[in-house]
Design a protein around this motif. Structure first.
Motif, PDB file in Angstrom:
ATOM      1  N   GLU A 293       0.826  -1.219   0.000  1.00 50.66           N
ATOM      2  CA  GLU A 293       0.000   0.000   0.000  1.00 50.66           C
ATOM      3  C   GLU A 293       0.855   1.261   0.000  1.00 50.66           C
ATOM      4  O   GLU A 293       0.397   2.324  -0.402  1.00 50.66           O
ATOM      5  CB  GLU A 293      -0.925   0.065   1.233  1.00 50.66           C
ATOM      6  CG  GLU A 293      -1.765  -1.137   1.537  1.00 50.66           C
ATOM      7  CD  GLU A 293      -0.981  -2.264   2.196  1.00 50.66           C
ATOM      8  OE1 GLU A 293      -0.424  -2.116   3.300  1.00 50.66           O
ATOM      9  OE2 GLU A 293      -0.940  -3.331   1.577  1.00 50.66           O
ATOM     10  N   ARG A 294       2.085   1.172   0.481  1.00 48.24           N
ATOM     11  CA  ARG A 294       2.975   2.337   0.541  1.00 48.24           C
ATOM     12  C   ARG A 294       4.072   2.266  -0.520  1.00 48.24           C
ATOM     13  O   ARG A 294       5.099   2.908  -0.399  1.00 48.24           O
ATOM     14  CB  ARG A 294       3.621   2.445   1.920  1.00 48.24           C
ATOM     15  CG  ARG A 294       2.637   2.822   2.987  1.00 48.24           C
ATOM     16  CD  ARG A 294       3.367   3.278   4.227  1.00 48.24           C
ATOM     17  NE  ARG A 294       2.705   2.733   5.386  1.00 48.24           N
ATOM     18  CZ  ARG A 294       3.307   2.333   6.481  1.00 48.24           C
ATOM     19  NH1 ARG A 294       4.602   2.404   6.590  1.00 48.24           N
ATOM     20  NH2 ARG A 294       2.624   1.852   7.489  1.00 48.24           N
ATOM     21  N   GLY A 295       3.846   1.463  -1.557  1.00 49.61           N
ATOM     22  CA  GLY A 295       4.822   1.386  -2.647  1.00 49.61           C
ATOM     23  C   GLY A 295       5.915   0.355  -2.435  1.00 49.61           C
ATOM     24  O   GLY A 295       6.888   0.324  -3.170  1.00 49.61           O
ATOM     25  N   GLY A 296       5.742  -0.490  -1.435  1.00 50.23           N
ATOM     26  CA  GLY A 296       6.741  -1.520  -1.157  1.00 50.23           C
ATOM     27  C   GLY A 296       6.331  -2.849  -1.759  1.00 50.23           C
ATOM     28  O   GLY A 296       5.503  -2.921  -2.658  1.00 50.23           O
ATOM     29  N   GLY A 297       6.926  -3.910  -1.257  1.00 48.72           N
ATOM     30  CA  GLY A 297       6.627  -5.247  -1.754  1.00 48.72           C
ATOM     31  C   GLY A 297       7.606  -5.651  -2.839  1.00 48.72           C
ATOM     32  O   GLY A 297       8.742  -5.200  -2.875  1.00 48.72           O
ATOM     33  N   TYR A 298       7.144  -6.506  -3.738  1.00 46.75           N
ATOM     34  CA  TYR A 298       7.991  -7.087  -4.773  1.00 46.75           C
ATOM     35  C   TYR A 298       7.646  -6.514  -6.138  1.00 46.75           C
ATOM     36  O   TYR A 298       6.496  -6.162  -6.393  1.00 46.75           O
ATOM     37  CB  TYR A 298       7.795  -8.602  -4.809  1.00 46.75           C
ATOM     38  CG  TYR A 298       8.180  -9.276  -3.524  1.00 46.75           C
ATOM     39  CD1 TYR A 298       9.479  -9.739  -3.329  1.00 46.75           C
ATOM     40  CD2 TYR A 298       7.261  -9.443  -2.496  1.00 46.75           C
ATOM     41  CE1 TYR A 298       9.853 -10.363  -2.148  1.00 46.75           C
ATOM     42  CE2 TYR A 298       7.618 -10.057  -1.307  1.00 46.75           C
ATOM     43  CZ  TYR A 298       8.913 -10.520  -1.134  1.00 46.75           C
ATOM     44  OH  TYR A 298       9.276 -11.121   0.033  1.00 46.75           O
ATOM     45  N   GLU A 299       8.656  -6.458  -7.005  1.00 44.09           N
ATOM     46  CA  GLU A 299       8.455  -5.954  -8.356  1.00 44.09           C
ATOM     47  C   GLU A 299       9.344  -6.751  -9.312  1.00 44.09           C
ATOM     48  O   GLU A 299      10.458  -7.134  -8.968  1.00 44.09           O
ATOM     49  CB  GLU A 299       8.826  -4.481  -8.424  1.00 44.09           C
ATOM     50  CG  GLU A 299       8.592  -3.848  -9.772  1.00 44.09           C
ATOM     51  CD  GLU A 299       8.887  -2.359  -9.779  1.00 44.09           C
ATOM     52  OE1 GLU A 299       8.179  -1.650 -10.513  1.00 44.09           O
ATOM     53  OE2 GLU A 299       9.802  -1.902  -9.081  1.00 44.09           O
ATOM     54  N   ILE A 300       8.833  -6.975 -10.535  1.00 44.30           N
ATOM     55  CA  ILE A 300       9.601  -7.639 -11.588  1.00 44.30           C
ATOM     56  C   ILE A 300       9.862  -6.614 -12.687  1.00 44.30           C
ATOM     57  O   ILE A 300       8.939  -5.929 -13.135  1.00 44.30           O
ATOM     58  CB  ILE A 300       8.828  -8.837 -12.181  1.00 44.30           C
ATOM     59  CG1 ILE A 300       8.551  -9.883 -11.105  1.00 44.30           C
ATOM     60  CG2 ILE A 300       9.609  -9.456 -13.338  1.00 44.30           C
ATOM     61  CD1 ILE A 300       7.642 -11.007 -11.565  1.00 44.30           C
ATOM     62  N   ILE A 301      11.123  -6.530 -13.106  1.00 48.09           N
ATOM     63  CA  ILE A 301      11.524  -5.609 -14.167  1.00 48.09           C
ATOM     64  C   ILE A 301      12.247  -6.440 -15.231  1.00 48.09           C
ATOM     65  O   ILE A 301      13.138  -7.223 -14.900  1.00 48.09           O
ATOM     66  CB  ILE A 301      12.448  -4.511 -13.625  1.00 48.09           C
ATOM     67  CG1 ILE A 301      11.756  -3.759 -12.495  1.00 48.09           C
ATOM     68  CG2 ILE A 301      12.877  -3.563 -14.753  1.00 48.09           C
ATOM     69  CD1 ILE A 301      12.678  -2.969 -11.605  1.00 48.09           C
ATOM     70  N   VAL A 302      11.866  -6.275 -16.492  1.00 53.92           N
ATOM     71  CA  VAL A 302      12.467  -7.042 -17.588  1.00 53.92           C
ATOM     72  C   VAL A 302      12.976  -6.061 -18.643  1.00 53.92           C
ATOM     73  O   VAL A 302      12.302  -5.086 -18.957  1.00 53.92           O
ATOM     74  CB  VAL A 302      11.417  -7.986 -18.236  1.00 53.92           C
ATOM     75  CG1 VAL A 302      12.036  -8.783 -19.373  1.00 53.92           C
ATOM     76  CG2 VAL A 302      10.814  -8.918 -17.198  1.00 53.92           C
ATOM     77  N   TRP A 303      14.166  -6.327 -19.190  1.00 54.69           N
ATOM     78  CA  TRP A 303      14.687  -5.527 -20.292  1.00 54.69           C
ATOM     79  C   TRP A 303      15.268  -6.447 -21.359  1.00 54.69           C
ATOM     80  O   TRP A 303      15.540  -7.602 -21.103  1.00 54.69           O
ATOM     81  CB  TRP A 303      15.724  -4.510 -19.820  1.00 54.69           C
ATOM     82  CG  TRP A 303      16.991  -5.105 -19.287  1.00 54.69           C
ATOM     83  CD1 TRP A 303      18.132  -5.378 -19.993  1.00 54.69           C
ATOM     84  CD2 TRP A 303      17.255  -5.505 -17.949  1.00 54.69           C
ATOM     85  NE1 TRP A 303      19.087  -5.925 -19.175  1.00 54.69           N
ATOM     86  CE2 TRP A 303      18.573  -6.010 -17.899  1.00 54.69           C
ATOM     87  CE3 TRP A 303      16.510  -5.494 -16.765  1.00 54.69           C
ATOM     88  CZ2 TRP A 303      19.152  -6.498 -16.744  1.00 54.69           C
ATOM     89  CZ3 TRP A 303      17.102  -5.983 -15.620  1.00 54.69           C
ATOM     90  CH2 TRP A 303      18.392  -6.471 -15.612  1.00 54.69           C
ATOM     91  N   GLY A 304      15.421  -5.881 -22.563  1.00 57.25           N
ATOM     92  CA  GLY A 304      15.940  -6.655 -23.685  1.00 57.25           C
ATOM     93  C   GLY A 304      14.823  -7.352 -24.434  1.00 57.25           C
ATOM     94  O   GLY A 304      13.642  -7.158 -24.151  1.00 57.25           O
ATOM     95  N   ASP A 305      15.212  -8.186 -25.406  1.00 61.85           N
ATOM     96  CA  ASP A 305      14.233  -8.864 -26.250  1.00 61.85           C
ATOM     97  C   ASP A 305      14.049 -10.337 -25.926  1.00 61.85           C
ATOM     98  O   ASP A 305      13.004 -10.899 -26.171  1.00 61.85           O
ATOM     99  CB  ASP A 305      14.634  -8.743 -27.726  1.00 61.85           C
ATOM    100  CG  ASP A 305      14.610  -7.301 -28.176  1.00 61.85           C
ATOM    101  OD1 ASP A 305      13.708  -6.568 -27.744  1.00 61.85           O
ATOM    102  OD2 ASP A 305      15.503  -6.908 -28.948  1.00 61.85           O
ATOM    103  N   ARG A 306      15.077 -10.969 -25.397  1.00 65.62           N
ATOM    104  CA  ARG A 306      15.057 -12.428 -25.208  1.00 65.62           C
ATOM    105  C   ARG A 306      13.990 -12.875 -24.226  1.00 65.62           C
ATOM    106  O   ARG A 306      13.326 -13.875 -24.441  1.00 65.62           O
ATOM    107  CB  ARG A 306      16.424 -12.894 -24.736  1.00 65.62           C
ATOM    108  CG  ARG A 306      16.521 -14.402 -24.638  1.00 65.62           C
ATOM    109  CD  ARG A 306      17.902 -14.864 -24.231  1.00 65.62           C
ATOM    110  NE  ARG A 306      18.899 -14.265 -25.103  1.00 65.62           N
ATOM    111  CZ  ARG A 306      20.168 -14.107 -24.761  1.00 65.62           C
ATOM    112  NH1 ARG A 306      20.597 -14.485 -23.595  1.00 65.62           N
ATOM    113  NH2 ARG A 306      21.013 -13.553 -25.586  1.00 65.62           N
TER     114      ARG A 306
END
Length: 146
Positions: free
Chosen positions: A121-134
């Motif tokens: 609720e305060r912007g915490g927790g887990y996040e997934i970030i992906v870059w590139g094409d593969r």
């Protein structure tokens, strides 16, 4: 070495193979400068992340990668299959306590799993970030990522 013993206990990675230190430092510096993401999930709680990770394992093409642990970056990139990364992702996050990266050998493709101790609720927790094409189309079949 204490790090290797602790890594083996926490994540089951015994006798890790490391990227050459000079290349490892260069690649980690590149990560720290920021790479424009192709995908960035919203913040999720642990149970949501577990569900996403189990789905993602089905759609992600397997390849060799290097795993960097934010609080242990100076140990270098640890060689691992991306399929093993998904299985050990939460253990690696628990071990490091911050951000864990799985990166292709050239750094063009990668996945970051980030953890912030604040509640979702305060912007915490887990996040997934992906870059590139593969690995950009790794999402679970029939279910969009958050």
């Amino acid at each position: 070495m204490a790090f290797e013993r602790d890594l083996a206990i926490a994540c089951g990675i015994v006798k890790p193979r490391y990227m050459q230190l000079e290349k490892s430092v260069s690649l980690y510096d590149q990560l720290q400068k920021g790479i424009p993401p192709k995908f960035r999930s919203g913040r999720a709680d642990r149970s949501d992340l577990k569900s996403i990770l189990s789905d993602v394992q089905l759609g992600c093409p397997d390849a060799q990668c290097f795993v960097f642990l934010s609080h242990h970056w100076f140990m270098g990139g640890i060689e691992l299959r991306i399929s093993a990364f998904w299985i050990k992702a939460l253990d690696l996050l628990d071990f490091d306590g911050d951000t864990v990266f799985a990166v292709s050998h050239d750094g063009r493709d990668g996945i970051a799993l980030d953890f912030d101790t604040e509640p979702v609720e305060r912007g915490g927790g887990y996040e997934i970030i992906v870059w590139g094409d593969r690995w950009q189309d790794f999402g679970p079949p029939g279910r969009p990522l958050p």
